[in-house]
Write a protein that holds these residues in place. Structure first.
Motif, PDB file in Angstrom:
ATOM      1  N   ILE A  68      -4.056  12.708  72.940  1.00 38.89           N
ATOM      2  CA  ILE A  68      -4.965  13.325  73.887  1.00 38.89           C
ATOM      3  C   ILE A  68      -6.173  13.917  73.197  1.00 38.89           C
ATOM      4  CG2 ILE A  68      -5.403  15.126  75.831  1.00 38.89           C
ATOM      5  CD1 ILE A  68      -3.298  12.908  76.561  1.00 38.89           C
ATOM      6  N   ALA A  69      -7.456  13.392  73.293  1.00 37.27           N
ATOM      7  CA  ALA A  69      -8.543  14.143  72.512  1.00 37.27           C
ATOM      8  C   ALA A  69      -9.773  14.320  73.312  1.00 37.27           C
ATOM      9  CB  ALA A  69      -8.902  13.074  71.463  1.00 37.27           C
ATOM     10  N   GLY A  70     -10.530  15.134  72.880  1.00 34.74           N
ATOM     11  CA  GLY A  70     -11.765  15.481  73.652  1.00 34.74           C
ATOM     12  C   GLY A  70     -12.402  16.829  73.392  1.00 34.74           C
ATOM     13  N   ARG A  91      -5.659  16.636  70.071  1.00 32.29           N
ATOM     14  CA  ARG A  91      -6.910  17.087  69.396  1.00 32.29           C
ATOM     15  C   ARG A  91      -7.962  17.333  70.694  1.00 32.29           C
ATOM     16  NH1 ARG A  91      -9.305  15.705  64.146  1.00 32.29           N
ATOM     17  NH2 ARG A  91      -7.655  14.099  63.860  1.00 32.29           N
ATOM     18  N   LEU A  92      -7.948  18.593  71.011  1.00 27.28           N
ATOM     19  CA  LEU A  92      -8.614  18.876  72.255  1.00 27.28           C
ATOM     20  C   LEU A  92      -9.546  20.272  72.043  1.00 27.28           C
ATOM     21  CD1 LEU A  92      -8.966  17.552  75.002  1.00 27.28           C
ATOM     22  CD2 LEU A  92      -6.900  18.980  75.520  1.00 27.28           C
ATOM     23  N   GLY A  93     -10.452  20.443  72.770  1.00 30.17           N
ATOM     24  CA  GLY A  93     -11.256  21.509  72.771  1.00 30.17           C
ATOM     25  C   GLY A  93     -11.753  21.842  74.137  1.00 30.17           C
ATOM     26  N   GLY A  94     -11.567  23.225  74.742  1.00 29.09           N
ATOM     27  CA  GLY A  94     -12.473  23.189  76.239  1.00 29.09           C
ATOM     28  C   GLY A  94     -12.220  24.658  76.646  1.00 29.09           C
ATOM     29  N   ARG A  95     -12.261  24.612  77.991  1.00 33.73           N
ATOM     30  CA  ARG A  95     -11.915  25.785  78.659  1.00 33.73           C
ATOM     31  C   ARG A  95     -11.157  25.596  79.811  1.00 33.73           C
ATOM     32  NH1 ARG A  95     -14.950  30.379  78.937  1.00 33.73           N
ATOM     33  NH2 ARG A  95     -14.563  31.951  80.536  1.00 33.73           N
ATOM     34  N   ASP A  96      -9.992  26.566  79.823  1.00 34.52           N
ATOM     35  CA  ASP A  96      -8.941  26.617  80.853  1.00 34.52           C
ATOM     36  C   ASP A  96      -8.148  25.122  80.811  1.00 34.52           C
ATOM     37  OD1 ASP A  96      -9.678  28.909  81.688  1.00 34.52           O
ATOM     38  OD2 ASP A  96     -11.015  27.993  83.388  1.00 34.52           O
ATOM     39  N   VAL A  97      -7.685  25.036  79.446  1.00 32.04           N
ATOM     40  CA  VAL A  97      -6.778  23.879  79.172  1.00 32.04           C
ATOM     41  C   VAL A  97      -5.223  24.202  79.115  1.00 32.04           C
ATOM     42  CG1 VAL A  97      -6.324  22.115  77.512  1.00 32.04           C
ATOM     43  CG2 VAL A  97      -8.682  22.791  78.094  1.00 32.04           C
TER      44      VAL A  97
END
Length: 276
Positions: A68-70, A91-97
């Protein structure tokens, strides 16, 4: 499978094997549901960028690259998935994950870096007899700087997760300016009911000066490999739960003692018991 500027996307009930660089590429979309998928090959499994309200559930990933990436995503839930990767399951970055009720381990397919650039460009599959298959790092915070961000990264939660055989459990390195980590930092990461088995290093967190990171842990446990154990390296990041640090340092002491390095074991044990 590619979706760009789409709304109300449903993906369900199929297998993808040996695709190109990505099995799924979802960009600038909203309300994406993926369920009962099977992805196998030396590539990424599910990539999401600038996308909101994403649900990935009940799926199996066995990939040479990231499962899972993004980056720059909002309201993402990955639940009840099996994540096998020779790179990073997440490998992920974001808000409210939220990553919940998942298991992670190394993969069956070698990492795509074992391919030449020409072979990668042609989308050729990795040679199953060559290359490494061990998990590099379970969670890598992803902060690309090539696009403007829609949402400020914050509030990533890992809950009820089992991680086995990772070289590194977690890292977030925007403070070091490394590739894929030159975008904005993240303020809060939370680990709840996470069990890490046969790990080499717990984690590395380095945030930029203008974005200190708070790491919250609840009911987490670590078991390390003998002779290879290493704890957390931290710059501009704080841990709310000091008890976890004591548990990790104690486990490091056990590993050093088992390996016969009594001097190092003594230093670890001293750190644990001198904090009381």
């Amino acid at each position: 499978v590619s979706a760009v500027f789409c709304t109300n996307v449903t993906l369900t009930g199929y297998t993808l094997r040996n695709t190109g660089n990505w099995a799924h590429r979802i960009l600038c979309s909203e309300n994406v549901t993926a369920r009962n998928l099977c992805v196998q090959g030396g590539h990424d499994g599910f990539d999401i960028h600038h996308t909101s309200r994403v649900r990935v559930a009940d799926s199996f990933f066995d990939t040479g690259d990231d499962c899972i990436a993004g980056f720059d995503d909002w309201d993402v839930v990955v639940s009840n998935c099996v994540l096998h990767s020779a790179c990073s399951p997440v490998r992920l970055g974001g808000r409210d994950v939220l990553i919940t009720d998942c298991t992670a381990d190394g993969g069956s397919y070698p990492h795509r870096w074992t391919l030449s650039w020409d072979k990668k460009r042609k989308g050729l599959a990795a040679n199953l007899r060559e290359g490494r298959r061990n998990m590099g790092c379970f969670f890598q915070y992803f902060a690309d700087d090539r696009d403007p961000y829609l949402w400020t990264p914050d509030n990533m939660v890992f809950r009820n997760v089992v991680v086995r055989n990772a070289d590194l459990f977690a890292c977030a390195l925007t403070g070091l300016g490394l590739i894929w980590n030159r975008g904005p930092g993240i303020a809060n990461i939370r680990f709840e009911n996470v069990r890490v088995e046969n790990c080499r290093q717990a984690g590395v967190f380095a945030m930029p000066a203008d974005c200190p990171l708070k790491v919250v842990t609840r009911n987490c446990s670590f078991a390390f490999r003998e002779k290879q154990a290493h704890g957390f390296d931290v710059w501009n990041a704080t841990f709310e739960n000091a008890e976890l640090k004591k548990k990790i340092v104690y486990q490091l002491g056990l590993c050093a003692e088992t390996a016969g390095d009594l001097e190092k074991a003594y230093q670890y044990y001293k750190d644990v018991y001198s904090t009381d």
